[in-house]
Design a protein around this motif. Sequence first.
Motif, mmCIF file in Angstrom:
data_model
loop_
_atom_site.group_PDB
_atom_site.id
_atom_site.type_symbol
_atom_site.label_atom_id
_atom_site.label_comp_id
_atom_site.label_asym_id
_atom_site.label_seq_id
_atom_site.Cartn_x
_atom_site.Cartn_y
_atom_site.Cartn_z
ATOM 1 N N ALA A 37 22.138 -23.893 -36.335
ATOM 2 C CA ALA A 37 22.703 -23.413 -37.597
ATOM 3 C C ALA A 37 21.608 -22.801 -38.468
ATOM 4 N N ASN A 40 20.611 -19.415 -36.947
ATOM 5 C CA ASN A 40 21.682 -18.434 -37.053
ATOM 6 C C ASN A 40 21.913 -17.967 -38.483
ATOM 7 N N ARG A 41 21.651 -18.831 -39.466
ATOM 8 C CA ARG A 41 21.971 -18.482 -40.840
ATOM 9 C C ARG A 41 20.772 -18.242 -41.729
ATOM 10 N N ALA A 123 20.433 -20.819 -49.415
ATOM 11 C CA ALA A 123 20.816 -20.731 -48.001
ATOM 12 C C ALA A 123 20.432 -22.012 -47.268
ATOM 13 N N LEU A 127 23.249 -25.212 -45.713
ATOM 14 C CA LEU A 127 23.329 -25.782 -44.371
ATOM 15 C C LEU A 127 23.792 -27.237 -44.405
ATOM 16 N N ASP A 130 27.453 -27.297 -44.175
ATOM 17 C CA ASP A 130 27.895 -26.978 -42.816
ATOM 18 C C ASP A 130 27.760 -28.176 -41.890
#
Length: 155
Positions: A37, A40-41, A123, A127, A130
Motif C-alpha cells: 500500500a 502503490n500510494r 498521504a 495509509l 486503508d
Amino acid sequence: MGQSAGDILDSERVELGELSSSLGFLLRVAQLQAFDAFFNRLAPDGLKPGEFTMLWVVGLNPGLRQGTVARTLAIKPAHMTKLVQRMVDAGYLLRKTPDNDRRSVHLSLTDKGQEFVASNRDAFLSLHGDERATLTPEEADHLVTLLRRFTGFED
C-alpha cells in the motif's frame, strides 16, 4: 474488502496448516500488504516505508540519538548507519556529533527534510485508514491494542 489469503495470493486455495495461527507468519504477511500500500500510494522519491518512518520519528523528536531511533524502530545498527547516510546524502537529515560525546550522533531533519515530511504527511497518515478497511473500528482498535502490547509499545 474481506479477501482471504487465497484470493490475494492466487485463485487457488492454499492450505496453510498451523501457519494460519502463527503470529510471526500473519504479521509478516500483514507487513507485506502494508508495504505494498505504501509503495502503490506514496513511495515519494523511491523511499521505503522504513526510511519515511525514520524521517517521521526524527521530525517528531529532533536531536534524538541515532542509537535510540534505531532501537525504537528495531533497525540494526549497521543498517541504521547506512540508512542515515542515505538520508544525509538526499539532503533530508542532519547528523551532529556533540563535542562532549564523540561516540554519540544526534539526528534532526534539514529544512528540506521537514518540507518533505510535511508534504507527504497526509498521504502517509491516510495509509492508516486503508490498513483498517477490512476491520470494524472496534476490531481495528483492539488489534492496535494487542499489537502495542505484543511489541512493547504500550503506554
